[in-house]
Design a protein around this motif. Structure first.
Motif, short mmCIF file in Angstrom:
data_model
loop_
_atom_site.label_atom_id
_atom_site.label_comp_id
_atom_site.label_asym_id
_atom_site.label_seq_id
_atom_site.Cartn_x
_atom_site.Cartn_y
_atom_site.Cartn_z
N ARG A 13 -5.95 -1.05 6.56
CA ARG A 13 -4.63 -1.30 5.95
C ARG A 13 -4.72 -1.56 4.46
O ARG A 13 -3.83 -1.20 3.69
N GLU A 60 -5.36 1.76 2.76
CA GLU A 60 -4.12 2.56 2.79
C GLU A 60 -3.13 2.04 1.75
O GLU A 60 -2.47 2.83 1.07
N TYR A 65 -4.34 2.96 -1.89
CA TYR A 65 -4.18 4.37 -2.26
C TYR A 65 -2.83 4.93 -1.80
O TYR A 65 -2.67 6.14 -1.67
N ALA A 66 -1.83 4.07 -1.60
CA ALA A 66 -0.51 4.51 -1.09
C ALA A 66 0.09 5.62 -1.94
O ALA A 66 0.76 6.52 -1.41
N HIS A 102 -1.24 8.11 -3.01
CA HIS A 102 -1.80 9.42 -2.60
C HIS A 102 -1.49 9.75 -1.15
O HIS A 102 -2.07 10.68 -0.60
N LYS A 103 -0.57 9.03 -0.50
CA LYS A 103 -0.46 9.17 0.96
C LYS A 103 0.02 10.54 1.42
O LYS A 103 -0.24 10.92 2.56
N GLU A 104 0.69 11.29 0.55
CA GLU A 104 1.12 12.65 0.93
C GLU A 104 0.06 13.71 0.62
O GLU A 104 0.24 14.88 0.96
N PHE A 139 -5.83 12.31 1.87
CA PHE A 139 -5.58 10.87 2.04
C PHE A 139 -6.39 10.26 3.20
O PHE A 139 -7.04 9.23 3.04
N VAL A 194 -9.29 7.36 2.84
CA VAL A 194 -9.24 6.04 3.48
C VAL A 194 -10.47 5.84 4.36
O VAL A 194 -11.13 4.79 4.31
#
Ligand code: ADP
Ligand code: MG
Length: 140
Positions: free
Chosen positions: A45, A48, A51-52, A54-56, A60, A64
């Motif tokens: 978590r 994640e 690096y939120a 870059h989540k798309e 990603f 993580v």
């Protein structure tokens, strides 16, 4: 130019190869000062959230998984123009494009396993530092 702080991570590919000291030597030789540092194993978590932005992106999940695969060393670096200076010391994201003498040119394995993270702006540096350090853990 005022004294500034930036946030750094020595990533799993580097801690696994026992490169913490070698990378810290490059940081210190550049004139930046390590004013906080700790070795941690990031929770999924936490990685994640970090690096939120870059989540798309297609990488990603891989990013993580990599960041939680082994310990990392999180750091606060201090110096004049520290954010941009550390980006220069790190080198380009892809080590194939990184300049001679930079950390990524010398140590990175690939665009993903690229040995270090450094903040990309003073605003993000403040957010990233606050995610991992409380004020009394940073001694300039
Ligand atoms: P930087 O770390 O230089 O600021 P980015 O913010 O663009 O680079 O990307 C964050 C991290 O995501 C990179 O340092 C790297 O570990 C990983 N990454 C970036 N691009 C790729 C890619 N094309 N394939 C795999 N991993 C990548
Ligand atoms: Mg970035």
């Amino acid at each position: 130019m005022a004294i500034q702080r930036t946030f750094s991570i020595i990533k799993p590919d580097a801690t696994e190869r026992n490169l913490t000291g070698a990378i810290n030597a490059v940081i210190e030789e550049s004139g930046l000062r390590i004013v906080a540092q700790k070795r941690i194993l990031m929770a999924r978590r936490e990685a994640e959230a970090f690096y939120a932005v870059h989540k798309e992106r297609p990488f990603f999940g891989e990013l993580v998984d990599f960041m939680i695969s082994a310990p990392v060393v999180v750091q606060v670096l201090e110096g004049e123009n520290a954010v941009l200076r550390y980006r220069d010391v790190m080198g380009a994201t892809n080590p194939a494009n990184a300049a001679e003498g930079t950390i990524r040119k010398r140590f990175a394995r690939s665009i993903g396993e690229n040995s270090v993270h450094g903040s990309d702006s003073p605003e993000n540096a403040a957010i990233e530092i606050a995610q991992f350090f409380s004020g009394n853990e940073i001694v300039g």
